[in-house]
Design a protein around this motif. Sequence first.
Motif, PDB file in Angstrom:
ATOM      1  N   ALA A   1     -38.846  -5.251 -19.108  1.00 20.04           N
ATOM      2  CA  ALA A   1     -37.569  -4.672 -19.782  1.00 20.04           C
ATOM      3  C   ALA A   1     -37.422  -3.443 -20.564  1.00 20.04           C
ATOM      4  CB  ALA A   1     -36.828  -6.076 -20.206  1.00 20.04           C
TER       5      ALA A   1
ATOM      6  N   ALA B   1     -29.636  -5.012 -21.358  1.00 17.04           N
ATOM      7  CA  ALA B   1     -30.602  -5.939 -20.612  1.00 17.04           C
ATOM      8  C   ALA B   1     -30.159  -7.260 -20.601  1.00 17.04           C
ATOM      9  CB  ALA B   1     -32.072  -5.932 -21.188  1.00 17.04           C
TER      10      ALA B   1
ATOM     11  N   ASP C   1     -30.534  -3.416 -17.657  1.00 14.33           N
ATOM     12  CA  ASP C   1     -32.002  -3.433 -17.522  1.00 14.33           C
ATOM     13  C   ASP C   1     -32.272  -4.952 -17.255  1.00 14.33           C
ATOM     14  OD1 ASP C   1     -32.656  -0.982 -17.458  1.00 14.33           O
ATOM     15  OD2 ASP C   1     -33.130  -0.629 -19.493  1.00 14.33           O
TER      16      ASP C   1
ATOM     17  N   VAL D   1     -33.978  -8.538 -15.693  1.00 14.31           N
ATOM     18  CA  VAL D   1     -35.209  -8.708 -15.200  1.00 14.31           C
ATOM     19  C   VAL D   1     -35.133 -10.394 -15.072  1.00 14.31           C
ATOM     20  CG1 VAL D   1     -37.758  -8.799 -15.453  1.00 14.31           C
ATOM     21  CG2 VAL D   1     -36.492  -6.833 -16.196  1.00 14.31           C
TER      22      VAL D   1
ATOM     23  N   VAL E   1     -38.337  -2.390 -15.112  1.00 12.43           N
ATOM     24  CA  VAL E   1     -37.225  -1.598 -14.788  1.00 12.43           C
ATOM     25  C   VAL E   1     -37.490  -0.010 -14.788  1.00 12.43           C
ATOM     26  CG1 VAL E   1     -35.628  -3.326 -15.814  1.00 12.43           C
ATOM     27  CG2 VAL E   1     -36.574  -1.256 -17.524  1.00 12.43           C
TER      28      VAL E   1
ATOM     29  N   ASP F   1     -37.621   0.489 -11.333  1.00 17.95           N
ATOM     30  CA  ASP F   1     -36.649   0.097 -10.560  1.00 17.95           C
ATOM     31  C   ASP F   1     -36.886  -1.137  -9.799  1.00 17.95           C
ATOM     32  OD1 ASP F   1     -34.014   0.115  -9.903  1.00 17.95           O
ATOM     33  OD2 ASP F   1     -34.235   1.546  -7.902  1.00 17.95           O
TER      34      ASP F   1
ATOM     35  N   HIS G   1     -37.287  -5.517 -10.604  1.00 19.51           N
ATOM     36  CA  HIS G   1     -36.560  -6.287 -11.573  1.00 19.51           C
ATOM     37  C   HIS G   1     -37.132  -7.738 -11.502  1.00 19.51           C
ATOM     38  CE1 HIS G   1     -33.546  -3.451 -12.787  1.00 19.51           C
ATOM     39  NE2 HIS G   1     -33.780  -2.836 -11.319  1.00 19.51           N
TER      40      HIS G   1
END
Lengths: 367, 367
Positions: A17, A88, A127, A129, A206, A209, A211
């Motif tokens: 992240a 995030a 962001d 995850v 992130v 790109d 996740h």
Amino acid sequence: MDDRVREHAETLVDWSARISEGDDVVLSVSEDAHELGVAVAEALGERGANVHTTYGSAEVSRAYLRAHDGDFDENPEFERALYEHADAVLRLGGGRNTAASADVPSETRQAYGKAREGIREARMDTDWVSTVHPTRSLAQQAGMSYEAYQEFVYAAVNRDWQELADEQAKLKEVLDDGEEVRIVSEGTDLTMRIDDRVAVNSCASVAYDSHNLPSGEVFTAPYATEGEVLFDVPMTINGKRVRDVRLTFEDGEVVDYSAAQNEEVIREVVETDEGARRLGELGVGMNRGIDRVTDSILFDEKMGGTVHLALGRAYTSNFPEGREGDANDSAVHVDLITDLRTGGRLVVDGETVQKDGVFRWEDGFDG
Amino acid sequence: MDDRVREHAETLVDWSARISEGDDVVLSVSEDAHELGVAVAEALGERGANVHTTYGSAEVSRAYLRAHDGDFDENPEFERALYEHADAVLRLGGGRNTAASADVPSETRQAYGKAREGIREARMDTDWVSTVHPTRSLAQQAGMSYEAYQEFVYAAVNRDWQELADEQAKLKEVLDDGEEVRIVSEGTDLTMRIDDRVAVNSCASVAYDSHNLPSGEVFTAPYATEGEVLFDVPMTINGKRVRDVRLTFEDGEVVDYSAAQNEEVIREVVETDEGARRLGELGVGMNRGIDRVTDSILFDEKMGGTVHLALGRAYTSNFPEGREGDANDSAVHVDLITDLRTGGRLVVDGETVQKDGVFRWEDGFDG
């Protein structure tokens, strides 16, 4: 606390992240992910982030959804505001029962999702995850003991991600330069076009790109698919076990299908809409920490030596800027996996990139 | 699910928080309050409310706070926005260890609270209600078995609140009309002024400006206190057990104090600031479902037949509109309890309102 839990938390916060001081972080903790939640909160405190902790309980959601009349308010402002201002969102999966929501009517679930599309988009703009804490429920789903499952998860998650990202960059380059992919294996001989597409180096950060933690795959968006494919890795799709799915493609579309178990699940998927008959994704699993099937797509599709194809929606990240509109559109995205480790070949523009699950840049490659 | 849990949830949602369709509700679930969380989510779904579920974990907070350098961002916007747009906040207490945060430095805790004053205010501006799910940790704190503690909590929570509100209205009328209160008991002879004050009928509902479930008390803000008082109910204050606290008041201020155990805790409280030497609250417990001390202020101070006095901050709800500035100001609000059930008397303007814990409108009153 188990050192592996702390390492998992640090990997999530730092590698995945990329949290830094002052970031506003929504931390979602599932029913049995408490221990990882504590470790992640500690790491976020050390980084000087701000934290709002949510409870991701399937049982709480189920009770709410079943009791509601189904006429949901659209994007309630209090929750949209939270996610719109967040930097995030870290989701720690790991409930007490993977079937906890099995009796929520699918119409209710769909209506809820539709009413909250704006909240989902706000969350996806952060962001975000997703990871999982190894729980007894997930161990059971995998048919494994709790201790063995913990070892499995940490082998997949706690690794040198930069090294894997660098290795995956090699395959990304091959796919970015390539025009046609061919997959050959017992029961499989499939070709598809990949020119004008951008492969994604999905390495659990992130910054790439990507996740999901773990990740470990390179994926692109194929088209003009021709031929036959056998998916020999069993999967649970919409709560039902599916085995040995076979698909036949002509002109990019599924023209025939079968399965050794629960074939009707595949029929439902393929008949969802027009886009569901086309492929949205070709992914190549490259995480060697994942060496067995555990009936969880988060892990299975990243297994080194496998490839997966998804019927339905494509990711726009596979398209050049301005060409995102070319992405295959569908209400579904259903992954199916085939294992290339015994007698399989992945070929790009006539050159073998992987044979028997071994890439051409690896020791033991016998192209 | 235990019917008592469902009844608790319905009492919270309907009687206490007065939730209606379309309300935006933040539901905070503590570590071991999962079952009540499920029941409350079900009730909220039935009412057509929108729900955002947070995880109120003392262990997660402890890890975050201990790891942070203490220089907290002020009122992070993502969380302030959530509470500013919320209609109600339902907090379900019940952790796994009442001492889980014992090693968080008090400076850190204070700095965190101070940096988030705006978020606290936004939360307090909603229809917030705090309750607890009976957990093993709370049973242990009370020195009770789990089953006996469950019975205790549900007797306090699941009751006819309208009936209690109506009874409490009688005492509110007496206090609103009264000018002077006198409390007499063994070791206690205390008088205080209550004219120009508004008594609050605290019956566990936001409709009565009462935010705890259970509640069951009538309270006001006394001044000009004179005399001596012995608090014979043991309490845990700032993590330390305190017994038999004695206070002597002159001209409304504490001029002498002692305690049979941990007297230094009382010294710290009294020396906090000027307002800490004066009373902020006189409360009369009227919840007959609470018949024993469980070392939890949420329950103890509402016990029928007891009165409590708080050193420090007064509630502005006890002052007529425009006179809120007269409320005693202090950084602390520390409740101390005395039991009037054996030989005690509560007297307003010379007339006995309660004797031996029995009100004059109750059977068995022997005034």
